[in-house]
Design a protein around this motif. Structure first.
Motif, PDB file in Angstrom:
ATOM      1  N   THR A 245      -2.752   2.428  -0.993  1.00 56.66           N
ATOM      2  CA  THR A 245      -2.031   3.243  -1.967  1.00 56.66           C
ATOM      3  C   THR A 245      -0.771   3.791  -1.313  1.00 56.66           C
ATOM      4  O   THR A 245      -0.825   4.360  -0.217  1.00 56.66           O
ATOM      5  CB  THR A 245      -2.919   4.412  -2.428  1.00 56.66           C
ATOM      6  OG1 THR A 245      -4.074   3.872  -3.066  1.00 56.66           O
ATOM      7  CG2 THR A 245      -2.190   5.341  -3.372  1.00 56.66           C
ATOM      8  N   SER A 296      -3.187  -0.690  -7.413  1.00 58.85           N
ATOM      9  CA  SER A 296      -3.224   0.636  -6.793  1.00 58.85           C
ATOM     10  C   SER A 296      -2.492   1.633  -7.699  1.00 58.85           C
ATOM     11  O   SER A 296      -1.807   1.227  -8.633  1.00 58.85           O
ATOM     12  CB  SER A 296      -2.570   0.586  -5.410  1.00 58.85           C
ATOM     13  OG  SER A 296      -3.278  -0.299  -4.592  1.00 58.85           O
ATOM     14  N   GLN A 298       0.100   3.772  -7.261  1.00 59.51           N
ATOM     15  CA  GLN A 298       1.509   4.186  -7.163  1.00 59.51           C
ATOM     16  C   GLN A 298       2.391   3.498  -8.213  1.00 59.51           C
ATOM     17  O   GLN A 298       2.003   2.502  -8.808  1.00 59.51           O
ATOM     18  CB  GLN A 298       2.068   3.892  -5.770  1.00 59.51           C
ATOM     19  CG  GLN A 298       2.325   2.419  -5.479  1.00 59.51           C
ATOM     20  CD  GLN A 298       1.078   1.670  -5.058  1.00 59.51           C
ATOM     21  OE1 GLN A 298       0.141   2.267  -4.558  1.00 59.51           O
ATOM     22  NE2 GLN A 298       1.050   0.346  -5.246  1.00 59.51           N
ATOM     23  N   ASP A 320      -3.819   0.439 -10.981  1.00 60.70           N
ATOM     24  CA  ASP A 320      -5.024   1.026 -10.389  1.00 60.70           C
ATOM     25  C   ASP A 320      -6.315   0.514 -11.045  1.00 60.70           C
ATOM     26  O   ASP A 320      -6.588   0.817 -12.204  1.00 60.70           O
ATOM     27  CB  ASP A 320      -4.944   2.574 -10.515  1.00 60.70           C
ATOM     28  CG  ASP A 320      -5.724   3.281  -9.420  1.00 60.70           C
ATOM     29  OD1 ASP A 320      -6.275   2.588  -8.556  1.00 60.70           O
ATOM     30  OD2 ASP A 320      -5.772   4.526  -9.436  1.00 60.70           O
ATOM     31  N   ASP A 356      -9.447   2.956   2.688  1.00 65.48           N
ATOM     32  CA  ASP A 356      -8.745   3.496   1.509  1.00 65.48           C
ATOM     33  C   ASP A 356      -8.872   5.025   1.510  1.00 65.48           C
ATOM     34  O   ASP A 356      -7.892   5.746   1.267  1.00 65.48           O
ATOM     35  CB  ASP A 356      -9.370   2.878   0.244  1.00 65.48           C
ATOM     36  CG  ASP A 356      -8.731   3.366  -1.034  1.00 65.48           C
ATOM     37  OD1 ASP A 356      -7.513   3.614  -1.033  1.00 65.48           O
ATOM     38  OD2 ASP A 356      -9.455   3.483  -2.046  1.00 65.48           O
ATOM     39  N   GLN A 365      -0.246  10.300  -0.717  1.00 69.46           N
ATOM     40  CA  GLN A 365      -0.972   9.146  -1.269  1.00 69.46           C
ATOM     41  C   GLN A 365      -2.076   9.641  -2.212  1.00 69.46           C
ATOM     42  O   GLN A 365      -2.316   9.047  -3.267  1.00 69.46           O
ATOM     43  CB  GLN A 365      -1.571   8.295  -0.139  1.00 69.46           C
ATOM     44  CG  GLN A 365      -0.549   7.454   0.610  1.00 69.46           C
ATOM     45  CD  GLN A 365       0.452   8.278   1.413  1.00 69.46           C
ATOM     46  OE1 GLN A 365       0.144   9.361   1.913  1.00 69.46           O
ATOM     47  NE2 GLN A 365       1.662   7.778   1.537  1.00 69.46           N
ATOM     48  N   SER A 368      -0.769  10.192  -5.738  1.00 68.21           N
ATOM     49  CA  SER A 368      -0.678   8.999  -6.609  1.00 68.21           C
ATOM     50  C   SER A 368      -2.008   8.802  -7.322  1.00 68.21           C
ATOM     51  O   SER A 368      -2.069   8.545  -8.522  1.00 68.21           O
ATOM     52  CB  SER A 368      -0.365   7.739  -5.794  1.00 68.21           C
ATOM     53  OG  SER A 368       0.848   7.857  -5.115  1.00 68.21           O
ATOM     54  N   LYS A 369      -3.105   8.905  -6.565  1.00 65.46           N
ATOM     55  CA  LYS A 369      -4.439   8.670  -7.123  1.00 65.46           C
ATOM     56  C   LYS A 369      -4.791   9.760  -8.134  1.00 65.46           C
ATOM     57  O   LYS A 369      -5.369   9.493  -9.184  1.00 65.46           O
ATOM     58  CB  LYS A 369      -5.435   8.656  -5.963  1.00 65.46           C
ATOM     59  CG  LYS A 369      -6.765   8.044  -6.238  1.00 65.46           C
ATOM     60  CD  LYS A 369      -6.697   6.599  -6.680  1.00 65.46           C
ATOM     61  CE  LYS A 369      -7.557   5.671  -5.896  1.00 65.46           C
ATOM     62  NZ  LYS A 369      -7.436   4.284  -6.255  1.00 65.46           N
TER      63      LYS A 369
END
Ligand code: NAI
Length: 528
Positions: A245, A296, A298, A320, A356, A365, A368-369
């Motif tokens: 990510t 992913s 992002q 994602d 991950d 990061q 983003s998730k």
């Protein structure tokens, strides 16, 4: 009852195309003084798909990671029918978790009242992943481990299976990739021993390269794709990002908000620093007219990339993978809200111990998730203003997402969720879930499905009677079922509810197969 295949009475497909005519029943809604006027609409359409499923290569960016090595191991085990022993007995390979390979569709009911089902894959000619002459994997990683070593490090598949897979995997090594530590967590730097250099670029492109900006990376990636296609006699390739990510790339006017800005920025030493490695892969795929999917969270598909893909009519999709906790959320919230129950507070905790998780332990990061995980209830909530009605403001459930890195649990991610809802007469209902998500074993079949669907959508065409055949929109919202944050064409609603996403894909393919759409009315069982 399950049948392997079926034919539709009176429908004759050609050897070249499977095709059908159907009537698309829809509505148009017009708002007049706060009152909705609904007009039913009916449109005759023809839909078809080429019968030829091409020999396809799925190129994974992040090939040597947990997802990549697990998918490769699982695929090879299926293709070569490799069984393995465990303390609980002999195991045979399967594709459980793949909607295309392991789910079914209802064909109808026999006179004896028995429902008959067929495999989902029998609706249209999909590429067959069990056939090594039709489907194969390859790709890039910034780490130079061979794929056997990568699978060992991922520690996902049973060790007895890993031993059996060794001869198939130890000679496969990922291609060098683009690396920029500014986009991933600092803890990933040690992995980067397989990156594209000026020397490698010269070897691939056959000439000295100008390394100003990032255009040269795109040219190398394109050359790698062509080489892979040629060396493996492939008819088609699909590129899918399953690398770490990245943080969100800033959207900056003059840099990446339009196609023209993006292409100019690629050649500029300073501006190109804002173009993420994942976007470079997307740009290369668009230029090669290769389907690109972002697995992913992002924002790989920045506005300039989307404009470029749409103008080139090159297929893109993402973002994602929707594999575990979010999949449950998009089912549970849909069920609650469509039952007239009002979720008011959703708390989601995760801990995981794979690479991950290590990357996501870095705030940029994680952000983003957090964004892709948070938006998943938005459309479901927006569908019911009876529940969420506060004049003048948009009411949403309180919603919090936490992800922690705990090495010990490895790839066995734990997801714990608490859903509190308001019920009849201000009562409260609380549901608590504990979900052990074998992360990569859930994600790997989804990656395969996305690739098979992405390939199939490239062959799917639709037209009005006697009009021009057209492909579906290059922004593939038809694969939303597999995505936490589905990308949709401009001015198009985002659908997150899992049943609606599946029904969309199934019904489109039912039309090609000549089956009626599945309405679940079943009047034959309800009317005397
Ligand atoms: P991983 O960390 O095991 O694998 C990622 C791989 O990408 C590593 O081998 C790394 O060396 C490589 N890599 C990093 N930057 C790269 C670059 N610029 N070019 C090429 N390779 C690069 O992670 P895992 O578990 O395989 O997940 C991959 C991605 O999929 C992550 O972004 C994750 O958030 C996403 N994802 C995974 C889900 C799951 O259930 N496993 C669900 C949803 C999303």
């Amino acid at each position: 009852m399950l049948v392997d295949s079926f034919s539709v009475a009176g429908k004759a497909d050609t050897t070249e195309y499977k095709s059908s005519k159907f009537v698309y029943n829809n509505t148009e809604v017009e708002m007049k003084d706060g009152h909705a006027v609904v007009t039913p609409t009916h449109k005759e359409l023809e839909i078809r798909i080429s019968q030829h499923a091409p020999k396809t290569g799925l190129m994974l960016v992040g090939f040597g990671g947990s997802n990549g090595s697990t998918l490769l191991g699982g695929l090879l085990a299926n293709q070569h029918n490799i069984s393995w022993e465990r303390k609980d007995g002999v195991c045979n390979p399967n594709f459980f978790g793949s909607m295309i390979e392991s789910s079914t569709v209802r064909l109808g009911t026999t006179h004896a009242g028995e429902d008959v089902y067929a495999p989902f894959r029998s609706l249209v000619p999909f590429v067959d992943p069990k056939n090594p002459d039709q489907f194969m994997l390859g790709g890039w990683d910034i780490n130079n481990d061979n794929m056997y070593a990568a699978m060992q490090k991922a520690a996902v598949l049973d060790v007895t299976l890993q031993h059996k897979l060794r001869p198939y995997m130890e000679n496969i090594t990922p291609m060098p990739s683009v690396f920029d530590i500014n986009f991933v967590a600092a803890n990933q730097e040690d992995r980067a021993n397989n990156v594209i250099t000026a020397e490698y670029a010269k070897e691939m492109l056959g000439e000295e390269v100008d390394t100003t900006g990032r255009r040269w990376y795109v040219e190398v990636i394109k050359a790698q794709m062509r080489k892979f296609k040629e060396e493996n006699n492939l008819e088609k390739i699909v590129v899918l990002w399953t690398a770490n990510t990245e943080c969100f790339a800033p959207i900056i006017e003059g840099v990446n908000t339009t196609e023209a800005e993006l292409l100019a920025s690629l050649k500029d030493a300073e501006k190109s620093k804002h173009i993420a490695p994942s976007s470079l892969f997307a740009i290369a795929a668009i230029e090669e007219k290769v389907t690109f999917i972002n697995g992913s969270p992002q924002n790989t598909l920045v506005p300039g990339v989307i404009e470029y893909a749409v103008r080139n009519r090159s297929m893109i999709g993402g973002d994602d993978f929707k594999s575990g906790q979010t999949k449950m959320k998009s089912v549970l919230t849909d069920f609650l809200v469509s039952s007239g129950i009002k979720p008011t507070c959703i708390a989601s905790y995760n801990h995981l111990g794979n690479n991950d998780g290590l990357n996501l332990s870095s705030p940029a990061q994680f952000r983003s998730k957090e964004i892709t995980k948070a938006n998943v209830v938005d459309d479901i909530v927006a569908s019911n203003d009876i529940l969420y009605k506060r004049p003048g403001e948009i009411e949403k459930p309180d919603h919090c997402i936490v992800i922690k890195y705990l090495k010990y649990v490895g790839d066995s991610k734990r997801a714990m969720d608490e859903y509190t809802s308001e019920i009849f007469m201000r009562g409260k209902n609380t549901i608590v879930l504990h979900n052990t998500c074998e992360d990569s074993l859930l994600a790997a079949p989804i990656i395969m499905d996305m690739a098979l669907c992405g390939e199939m959508l490239g062959r799917l065409e639709i037209r009005e009677p006697n009009g021009e055949w057209e492909n579906f929109h290059p922004v593939m919202n038809t694969i939303s079922f597999f995505c936490k944050a589905p990308r949709v064409p401009d001015q198009t609603p985002i659908i997150n509810a899992l049943p609606a996403q599946r029904a969309c894909l199934e019904n489109i393919l039912r039309c090609v197969a000549g089956l009626p759409i599945e309405t679940n009315m079943r009047l034959e069982n309800r009317v005397m």
